[in-house]
Design a protein around this motif. Structure first.
Motif, PDB file in Angstrom:
ATOM      1  N   ALA A   4       0.839  -1.193   0.000  1.00 28.23           N
ATOM      2  CA  ALA A   4       0.000   0.000   0.000  1.00 28.23           C
ATOM      3  C   ALA A   4       0.879   1.249   0.000  1.00 28.23           C
ATOM      4  O   ALA A   4       1.952   1.261   0.587  1.00 28.23           O
ATOM      5  CB  ALA A   4      -0.912   0.003   1.227  1.00 28.23           C
ATOM      6  N   SER A 110      -0.956 -10.332  10.183  1.00 30.12           N
ATOM      7  CA  SER A 110      -0.647 -10.719   8.803  1.00 30.12           C
ATOM      8  C   SER A 110       0.255 -11.939   8.770  1.00 30.12           C
ATOM      9  O   SER A 110       0.068 -12.862   7.964  1.00 30.12           O
ATOM     10  CB  SER A 110       0.045  -9.568   8.063  1.00 30.12           C
ATOM     11  OG  SER A 110      -0.870  -8.595   7.657  1.00 30.12           O
ATOM     12  N   ARG A 156     -10.284  -9.570  -1.666  1.00 28.06           N
ATOM     13  CA  ARG A 156      -9.469  -8.370  -1.864  1.00 28.06           C
ATOM     14  C   ARG A 156     -10.169  -7.158  -1.262  1.00 28.06           C
ATOM     15  O   ARG A 156      -9.536  -6.327  -0.606  1.00 28.06           O
ATOM     16  CB  ARG A 156      -9.230  -8.156  -3.358  1.00 28.06           C
ATOM     17  CG  ARG A 156      -8.593  -6.833  -3.735  1.00 28.06           C
ATOM     18  CD  ARG A 156      -7.116  -6.797  -3.451  1.00 28.06           C
ATOM     19  NE  ARG A 156      -6.404  -7.756  -4.262  1.00 28.06           N
ATOM     20  CZ  ARG A 156      -5.078  -7.736  -4.453  1.00 28.06           C
ATOM     21  NH1 ARG A 156      -4.354  -6.796  -3.871  1.00 28.06           N
ATOM     22  NH2 ARG A 156      -4.487  -8.648  -5.182  1.00 28.06           N
ATOM     23  N   PHE A 159      -9.934  -7.355   2.445  1.00 31.25           N
ATOM     24  CA  PHE A 159      -8.571  -7.016   2.863  1.00 31.25           C
ATOM     25  C   PHE A 159      -8.390  -5.502   2.916  1.00 31.25           C
ATOM     26  O   PHE A 159      -7.871  -4.959   3.889  1.00 31.25           O
ATOM     27  CB  PHE A 159      -7.567  -7.635   1.891  1.00 31.25           C
ATOM     28  CG  PHE A 159      -6.128  -7.347   2.215  1.00 31.25           C
ATOM     29  CD1 PHE A 159      -5.396  -8.224   2.993  1.00 31.25           C
ATOM     30  CD2 PHE A 159      -5.509  -6.203   1.733  1.00 31.25           C
ATOM     31  CE1 PHE A 159      -4.067  -7.964   3.298  1.00 31.25           C
ATOM     32  CE2 PHE A 159      -4.189  -5.933   2.036  1.00 31.25           C
ATOM     33  CZ  PHE A 159      -3.465  -6.822   2.817  1.00 31.25           C
ATOM     34  N   GLU A 160      -8.815  -4.810   1.882  1.00 34.08           N
ATOM     35  CA  GLU A 160      -8.620  -3.360   1.830  1.00 34.08           C
ATOM     36  C   GLU A 160      -9.486  -2.636   2.857  1.00 34.08           C
ATOM     37  O   GLU A 160      -9.079  -1.603   3.391  1.00 34.08           O
ATOM     38  CB  GLU A 160      -8.885  -2.839   0.423  1.00 34.08           C
ATOM     39  CG  GLU A 160      -7.850  -3.311  -0.592  1.00 34.08           C
ATOM     40  CD  GLU A 160      -7.917  -2.548  -1.904  1.00 34.08           C
ATOM     41  OE1 GLU A 160      -8.671  -1.537  -1.980  1.00 34.08           O
ATOM     42  OE2 GLU A 160      -7.219  -2.951  -2.856  1.00 34.08           O
ATOM     43  N   HIS A 162     -10.087  -3.617   5.761  1.00 31.78           N
ATOM     44  CA  HIS A 162      -9.456  -3.809   7.079  1.00 31.78           C
ATOM     45  C   HIS A 162      -7.940  -3.653   6.964  1.00 31.78           C
ATOM     46  O   HIS A 162      -7.186  -4.303   7.695  1.00 31.78           O
ATOM     47  CB  HIS A 162      -9.812  -5.189   7.633  1.00 31.78           C
ATOM     48  CG  HIS A 162     -11.275  -5.388   7.860  1.00 31.78           C
ATOM     49  ND1 HIS A 162     -12.126  -5.792   6.848  1.00 31.78           N
ATOM     50  CD2 HIS A 162     -12.050  -5.198   8.960  1.00 31.78           C
ATOM     51  CE1 HIS A 162     -13.365  -5.873   7.331  1.00 31.78           C
ATOM     52  NE2 HIS A 162     -13.347  -5.517   8.595  1.00 31.78           N
ATOM     53  N   GLU A 163      -7.524  -2.770   6.087  1.00 36.96           N
ATOM     54  CA  GLU A 163      -6.097  -2.588   5.804  1.00 36.96           C
ATOM     55  C   GLU A 163      -5.278  -2.291   7.063  1.00 36.96           C
ATOM     56  O   GLU A 163      -4.143  -2.728   7.208  1.00 36.96           O
ATOM     57  CB  GLU A 163      -5.931  -1.466   4.788  1.00 36.96           C
ATOM     58  CG  GLU A 163      -4.546  -1.312   4.228  1.00 36.96           C
ATOM     59  CD  GLU A 163      -4.496  -0.220   3.180  1.00 36.96           C
ATOM     60  OE1 GLU A 163      -4.222   0.929   3.549  1.00 36.96           O
ATOM     61  OE2 GLU A 163      -4.750  -0.509   1.997  1.00 36.96           O
ATOM     62  N   HIS A 164      -5.865  -1.539   7.986  1.00 36.52           N
ATOM     63  CA  HIS A 164      -5.144  -1.158   9.203  1.00 36.52           C
ATOM     64  C   HIS A 164      -4.773  -2.366  10.062  1.00 36.52           C
ATOM     65  O   HIS A 164      -3.870  -2.281  10.903  1.00 36.52           O
ATOM     66  CB  HIS A 164      -5.988  -0.184  10.033  1.00 36.52           C
ATOM     67  CG  HIS A 164      -7.260  -0.774  10.548  1.00 36.52           C
ATOM     68  ND1 HIS A 164      -8.362  -0.998   9.738  1.00 36.52           N
ATOM     69  CD2 HIS A 164      -7.616  -1.199  11.792  1.00 36.52           C
ATOM     70  CE1 HIS A 164      -9.328  -1.534  10.463  1.00 36.52           C
ATOM     71  NE2 HIS A 164      -8.899  -1.669  11.702  1.00 36.52           N
ATOM     72  N   TRP A 166      -3.729  -5.263   8.763  1.00 39.58           N
ATOM     73  CA  TRP A 166      -2.723  -6.065   8.075  1.00 39.58           C
ATOM     74  C   TRP A 166      -1.343  -5.417   8.056  1.00 39.58           C
ATOM     75  O   TRP A 166      -0.346  -6.097   7.809  1.00 39.58           O
ATOM     76  CB  TRP A 166      -3.158  -6.335   6.636  1.00 39.58           C
ATOM     77  CG  TRP A 166      -4.526  -6.922   6.502  1.00 39.58           C
ATOM     78  CD1 TRP A 166      -5.618  -6.341   5.929  1.00 39.58           C
ATOM     79  CD2 TRP A 166      -4.974  -8.212   6.944  1.00 39.58           C
ATOM     80  NE1 TRP A 166      -6.707  -7.179   5.986  1.00 39.58           N
ATOM     81  CE2 TRP A 166      -6.334  -8.340   6.609  1.00 39.58           C
ATOM     82  CE3 TRP A 166      -4.341  -9.277   7.609  1.00 39.58           C
ATOM     83  CZ2 TRP A 166      -7.071  -9.473   6.895  1.00 39.58           C
ATOM     84  CZ3 TRP A 166      -5.076 -10.414   7.896  1.00 39.58           C
ATOM     85  CH2 TRP A 166      -6.432 -10.510   7.542  1.00 39.58           C
ATOM     86  N   TYR A 167      -1.291  -4.102   8.263  1.00 39.78           N
ATOM     87  CA  TYR A 167      -0.015  -3.394   8.188  1.00 39.78           C
ATOM     88  C   TYR A 167       0.308  -2.691   9.507  1.00 39.78           C
ATOM     89  O   TYR A 167      -0.580  -2.207  10.204  1.00 39.78           O
ATOM     90  CB  TYR A 167      -0.050  -2.325   7.087  1.00 39.78           C
ATOM     91  CG  TYR A 167      -0.267  -2.861   5.691  1.00 39.78           C
ATOM     92  CD1 TYR A 167       0.696  -3.629   5.052  1.00 39.78           C
ATOM     93  CD2 TYR A 167      -1.447  -2.578   4.995  1.00 39.78           C
ATOM     94  CE1 TYR A 167       0.494  -4.108   3.763  1.00 39.78           C
ATOM     95  CE2 TYR A 167      -1.661  -3.056   3.711  1.00 39.78           C
ATOM     96  CZ  TYR A 167      -0.685  -3.821   3.099  1.00 39.78           C
ATOM     97  OH  TYR A 167      -0.886  -4.294   1.834  1.00 39.78           O
TER      98      TYR A 167
END
Length: 299
Positions: A4, A110, A156, A159-160, A162-164, A166-167
């Protein structure tokens, strides 16, 4: 896992000189200089994607960056810390060459869900400190979730959304708050992570209309990004034809010997350190600033 680029979270001024370490196959649009350890192999690169070169690049080891102190206004290190055997030493080297920067790593969740065999650490922010815990496990689910995100638009989207989760991200200024634990994560703590991960994954489900809209937006976004990369790549190819000497000269003004930090001078297709006389080759228009023992591992 997709990389990202939250540009709004990076406080980069238009006049800032930006270095990106470990740029791989998807360099940040704002980076001015790229630095990667491997350009001819996909060593430790997820998906085994080939390197993408569309601006000045240097081959160097992250533990011995070939730049003087505070050369760069901003340093980007995205999805690289988790590969390092000594994250604290790497952090100190980034601090040395840069005044501020951005770090992104996969979160501990992750690592539990996706898992990468070549990642050495679980990474989390703990009380404002970027914390690394030794990791022994690789892919625990046979690559299932990697395939799921690659082949299913609904996952996908999930995932996006809940991006916070995963990173793990950090923008730093002056000093990088970092702690490297020496003891592996306890089974109890892994169990807690797994419980959070499975609670999150249970929310993933198909929603036909929402997924259709997301698919269109995702496709448009990919096309725009691809066009931009092609345009920049074409511009770079033209520059390598018409301004090859200027590119090398500009890099020579930025770079120093990674061994002694002495200035380098160019002779034919090699750079020689004026101070310690170490010799470095140039691969096309890419200076290979590796010590002899590092070159043996390839680049």
């Amino acid at each position: 896992m997709p990389r990202a680029w939250p540009l709004k979270r990076m406080n980069i001024k238009p006049s800032d000189l930006v270095l990106e370490i470990g740029s791989g196959n998807n360099p940040n649009p704002r980076s001015d200089i790229l630095c990667d350890r491997f350009i001819h192999t996909s060593h430790d690169r997820a998906g085994e994607f080939s390197i993408h070169i569309d601006r000045p690049m240097v081959v160097a080891d992250g533990m011995r960056l070939p730049f003087l102190d505070q050369t760069f206004d901003y340093v980007i290190a995205s999805h690289i810390f988790e590969h390092m055997e000594d994250p604290a030493r790497f952090a100190r080297e980034i601090e040395r060459v840069g005044k501020a920067g951005y770090i992104e790593v996969p979160s501990a969740i992750s690592e539990r869900v996706f898992g990468w065999n070549f990642h050495h650490w679980y990474c989390e922010m703990v009380d404002g400190v970027l914390t690394f815990i030794p990791k022994k496990e690789g892919e625990q689910h046979g690559g299932y979730f990697h395939r799921l995100i690659a082949r299913n638009i609904w996952f996908r989207r999930f995932f996006e959304q809940h991006e916070h989760m995963w990173y793990t991200r950090l923008e730093w200024h002056g000093k990088i708050p970092i702690l490297v634990e020496r003891n592996p994560m306890s089974p109890a703590d892994k169990g807690k992570l797994d419980a959070v991960a499975w609670d999150l994954l249970h929310q993933a489900k198909k929603e036909e209309i929402i997924d259709a809209v997301f698919a269109i937006r995702f496709l448009v976004r990919r096309i725009i990004r691809k066009i931009r990369k092609i345009i920049r790549k074409f511009g770079w190819l033209m520059a390598t034809i018409t301004m090859d000497k200027n590119i090398i000269s500009s890099l020579a003004q930025l770079c120093v010997c990674p061994q002694c930090h002495g200035n380098v001078g160019r002779k034919e297709k090699k750079w020689t350190c004026i101070k310690c006389k170490a010799v470095y080759t140039i691969d096309g228009l890419i200076p290979v600033l590796l010590l002899p023992e590092e070159r043996k591992r390839g680049f």
